[in-house]
Design an enzyme around this catalytic site. Structure first.
Site, PDB file in Angstrom:
ATOM      1  N   GLY A   1       0.765  -1.246   0.000  1.00 17.02           N
ATOM      2  CA  GLY A   1       0.000   0.000   0.000  1.00 17.02           C
ATOM      3  C   GLY A   1       0.796   1.295   0.000  1.00 17.02           C
ATOM      4  N   VAL A   2       2.121   1.208  -0.124  1.00 15.40           N
ATOM      5  CA  VAL A   2       2.923   2.445  -0.052  1.00 15.40           C
ATOM      6  C   VAL A   2       2.961   3.217  -1.382  1.00 15.40           C
ATOM      7  CG1 VAL A   2       4.413   1.646   1.838  1.00 15.40           C
ATOM      8  CG2 VAL A   2       5.101   1.226  -0.538  1.00 15.40           C
ATOM      9  N   GLY A   3       2.531   2.560  -2.452  1.00 14.35           N
ATOM     10  CA  GLY A   3       2.527   3.238  -3.756  1.00 14.35           C
ATOM     11  C   GLY A   3       3.481   2.595  -4.752  1.00 14.35           C
ATOM     12  N   LYS A   4       3.771   1.306  -4.576  1.00 17.64           N
ATOM     13  CA  LYS A   4       4.684   0.604  -5.503  1.00 17.64           C
ATOM     14  C   LYS A   4       4.146   0.654  -6.928  1.00 17.64           C
ATOM     15  CE  LYS A   4       4.233  -3.265  -3.236  1.00 17.64           C
ATOM     16  NZ  LYS A   4       3.473  -2.767  -2.069  1.00 17.64           N
ATOM     17  N   THR A   5       2.844   0.308  -7.051  1.00 21.37           N
ATOM     18  CA  THR A   5       2.259   0.247  -8.394  1.00 21.37           C
ATOM     19  C   THR A   5       2.257   1.634  -9.039  1.00 21.37           C
ATOM     20  OG1 THR A   5       0.870  -1.561  -7.665  1.00 21.37           O
ATOM     21  CG2 THR A   5       0.208  -0.469  -9.692  1.00 21.37           C
ATOM     22  N   SER A   6       1.877   2.653  -8.268  1.00 20.45           N
ATOM     23  CA  SER A   6       1.833   4.009  -8.835  1.00 20.45           C
ATOM     24  C   SER A   6       3.230   4.421  -9.292  1.00 20.45           C
ATOM     25  CB  SER A   6       1.325   5.010  -7.796  1.00 20.45           C
ATOM     26  OG  SER A   6       0.112   4.573  -7.266  1.00 20.45           O
TER      27      SER A   6
ATOM     28  N   ASP B   1       2.652  -9.124  -8.450  1.00 20.44           N
ATOM     29  CA  ASP B   1       1.861  -9.136  -7.221  1.00 20.44           C
ATOM     30  C   ASP B   1       0.567  -9.913  -7.483  1.00 20.44           C
ATOM     31  OD1 ASP B   1       0.384  -8.627  -4.977  1.00 20.44           O
ATOM     32  OD2 ASP B   1       0.685  -6.454  -5.003  1.00 20.44           O
TER      33      ASP B   1
HETATM   34  N1  ATP Z   1       1.818  10.247  -3.969  1.00 19.19           N
HETATM   35  C1  ATP Z   1       0.570   9.855  -3.798  1.00 19.19           C
HETATM   36  N2  ATP Z   1      -0.387  10.740  -3.453  1.00 19.19           N
HETATM   37  C2  ATP Z   1      -1.657  10.341  -3.277  1.00 19.19           C
HETATM   38  N3  ATP Z   1      -2.089   9.079  -3.412  1.00 19.19           N
HETATM   39  C3  ATP Z   1      -1.180   8.148  -3.745  1.00 19.19           C
HETATM   40  C4  ATP Z   1       0.186   8.480  -3.965  1.00 19.19           C
HETATM   41  N4  ATP Z   1       0.843   7.341  -4.286  1.00 19.19           N
HETATM   42  C5  ATP Z   1      -0.062   6.361  -4.273  1.00 19.19           C
HETATM   43  N5  ATP Z   1      -1.280   6.826  -3.949  1.00 19.19           N
HETATM   44  C6  ATP Z   1      -2.531   6.069  -3.801  1.00 19.19           C
HETATM   45  O1  ATP Z   1      -2.349   5.081  -2.787  1.00 19.19           O
HETATM   46  C7  ATP Z   1      -3.069   3.909  -3.112  1.00 19.19           C
HETATM   47  C8  ATP Z   1      -2.129   2.718  -3.103  1.00 19.19           C
HETATM   48  O2  ATP Z   1      -1.186   2.919  -4.151  1.00 19.19           O
HETATM   49  P1  ATP Z   1      -0.558   1.699  -4.956  1.00 19.19           P
HETATM   50  O3  ATP Z   1      -1.619   0.765  -5.433  1.00 19.19           O
HETATM   51  O4  ATP Z   1       0.350   2.290  -5.962  1.00 19.19           O
HETATM   52  O5  ATP Z   1       0.246   1.032  -3.775  1.00 19.19           O
HETATM   53  P2  ATP Z   1       0.936  -0.419  -3.728  1.00 19.19           P
HETATM   54  O6  ATP Z   1       2.089  -0.296  -2.814  1.00 19.19           O
HETATM   55  O7  ATP Z   1       1.199  -0.914  -5.086  1.00 19.19           O
HETATM   56  O8  ATP Z   1      -0.224  -1.247  -3.061  1.00 19.19           O
HETATM   57  P3  ATP Z   1      -0.303  -2.880  -2.919  1.00 19.19           P
HETATM   58  O9  ATP Z   1       0.764  -3.274  -1.965  1.00 19.19           O
HETATM   59  O10 ATP Z   1      -1.687  -3.071  -2.359  1.00 19.19           O
HETATM   60  O11 ATP Z   1      -0.116  -3.422  -4.290  1.00 19.19           O
HETATM   61  C9  ATP Z   1      -3.698   4.150  -4.469  1.00 19.19           C
HETATM   62  O12 ATP Z   1      -5.017   4.558  -4.274  1.00 19.19           O
HETATM   63  C10 ATP Z   1      -2.871   5.290  -5.061  1.00 19.19           C
HETATM   64  O13 ATP Z   1      -3.604   6.096  -5.965  1.00 19.19           O
END
Ligand code: ATP
Length: 411
Positions: free
Chosen positions: A97-102, A124
């Site tokens: 959930g930290v934003g890896k995918t983004s 994932d």
């Molecule tokens: N810099 C940011 N500002 C605002 N929202 C963000 C930011 N980066 C990511 N998000 C939001 O946080 C949420 C989780 O992001 P993301 O899916 O990229 O995380 P992840 O680490 O890949 O999650 P997972 O471990 O569940 O795969 C999403 O809704 C995304 O839009």
């Protein structure tokens, strides 16, 4: 009228807790205003949000300042990442959930906009690439992403589908289906061994680590198959830490296991030939030892790829909280132990600077500042180039939004 969570909350939910959040967020300079004009409304719901957001475009410098000093003269910027046409692999990983995918998707868009035919792969099991690109990427095959200048393809490895195929394959044709299926995945050599060792029946329930084995088989395909030759940048959006560490150590494990099997086979085969020579029977040696040896070579190739500083880099993504930073530190230590190259640490969702913090934001900022200072004193993290990415007040979805985020992170 500018869009904020406040207006969103009051308009759609009329919830008091959201109103508090909204009030707090209102005090931020909102980076989202900058990319809002590029977003395409997907529904009446989003268009009504966007109609609120396009009204004012702030100059970029307004939200470039962060709460904690960033090593801006970083040792390795995007120029280094983009240079050269030799293929490079980037693996982005960290806590859930930290934003890896983004971050992975934004890097992919940036590479594709800078002339690199790019492939972004999600390993994932709980994919969110489709959500991130706002496009259906399911199905376990390459899908073109619309928008960037150079070709950008995405692939969500579909472990559930693979598991299902595995289950039915192991039932069909008295087990030979397993071989067909694994051949399709580039793991036919393993299947030969399974057939020989009569393990097919046991695989009705797929073994733990199958997700990682499937991901490894994809890496082998990237290395060997023509289909993937065009890609000069391959980005992995990896699963949360535990899975990823298993993925990275699997080739080593398989290599060691194959080594043991080979030795065992050698012992058995010399004992068998001794018996056979006593009874005067002709020796009929299968070529499976060769196949195992080949499989071992492939695993060594993958293992070397994960450790090759010229072609591979693992980027740790985190957020400024004590829990996420502690996990990132452990991840960094494990990667170092595995000799996987790590240079950059993306600290995502950092509160943008504000002249007038409300109480909530002031508390949050203090918390983040403390967490960020932990990085500076952490022996596993302090030597990495830290990149801060601001928290924006709308969800990052679709190519234009990813391009916007990518321009802030990858500089
Ligand atoms: N810099 C940011 N500002 C605002 N929202 C963000 C930011 N980066 C990511 N998000 C939001 O946080 C949420 C989780 O992001 P993301 O899916 O990229 O995380 P992840 O680490 O890949 O999650 P997972 O471990 O569940 O795969 C999403 O809704 C995304 O839009």
């Amino acid at each position: 009228m500018a869009f904020s969570l406040w207006s969103f909350a009051t308009k759609w939910y009329d919830l008091k807790p959201m109103a508090i959040m909204g009030d707090n967020y209102r005090c931020l300079h909102s980076p989202s205003r900058d990319f809002a004009p590029f977003l395409k409304p997907k529904s009446s719901f989003s268009s009504s949000i966007l109609s609120l957001s396009v009204t004012r475009k702030l100059p970029r410098k307004t939200f470039q300042v962060n709460s904690v000093s960033v090593p801006t003269e970083s040792v390795a910027g995007f120029d280094e990442m983009v240079s050269g046409t030799q293929r490079k692999y980037y693996m982005l990983g960290g806590k859930g959930g930290v934003g890896k995918t983004s971050c992975a998707a934004s890097l992919a868009v940036k590479f594709a906009n800078n002339g690199h035919p790019t492939l972004v792969v999600s390993t994932d099991p709980a994919h969110s690439l489709s959500d991130s690109f706002a496009q259906d990427l399911t199905g376990g095959r390459l899908v073109p992403v619309e928008g960037p200048i150079s070709p950008l393809f995405a692939l969500e490895i579909n472990p559930e589908q693979a598991r299902e195929e595995f289950r039915s394959a192991s039932k069909s044709n008295g087990g030979t289906g397993v071989k067909d299926f694994m051949d399709g995945m580039g793991l036919g050599l393993i299947a030969d061994q399974l057939g020989e060792l009569k393990l097919g029946e046991l695989l009705d329930t797929p073994p733990p680590g199958l997700d990682e084995a499937i991901a490894i088989s994809k890496v082998i395909q990237f290395l060997e198959s023509q289909e993937y030759n065009i890609f000069t940048r391959i980005i992995f959006d990896t699963a949360p830490t535990g899975h990823t560490l298993r993925l990275l150590s699997l080739p080593d494990f398989l290599d060691a296991s194959i080594g043991k099997i080979l030795k065992l086979r050698q012992k058995i085969s010399s004992a068998t030939s001794a018996i056979k020579s006593v009874f005067g029977q002709e020796e009929n040696r299968p070529d499976s030892a060769d196949k195992l040896e080949k499989l071992r070579e492939r695993m060594i190739k993958v293992r070397e790829l994960f450790r090759d500083t010229n072609s591979t880099e693992f980027v740790i993504v985190t957020i400024p909280t004590v829990m996420a930073i502690n996990e990132s530190s452990r991840l960094s230590a494990s990667l170092r132990k595995e000799s996987v190259p790590v240079k950059r640490l993306v600290v995502n969702q950092v509160l943008p600077a504000s002249a007038s913090d409300c109480k909530f934001c002031a508390m949050k900022r203090k918390d983040q500042t403390r967490a960020l200072s932990m990085i500076e004193s952490d022996p596993e993290l302090s030597n990495l180039t830290m990149i801060q990415a601001p928290l924006v007040d709308v969800e990052i979805r679709g190519v234009p939004a990813l391009q916007f985020l990518g321009d802030m992170i990858w500089k």
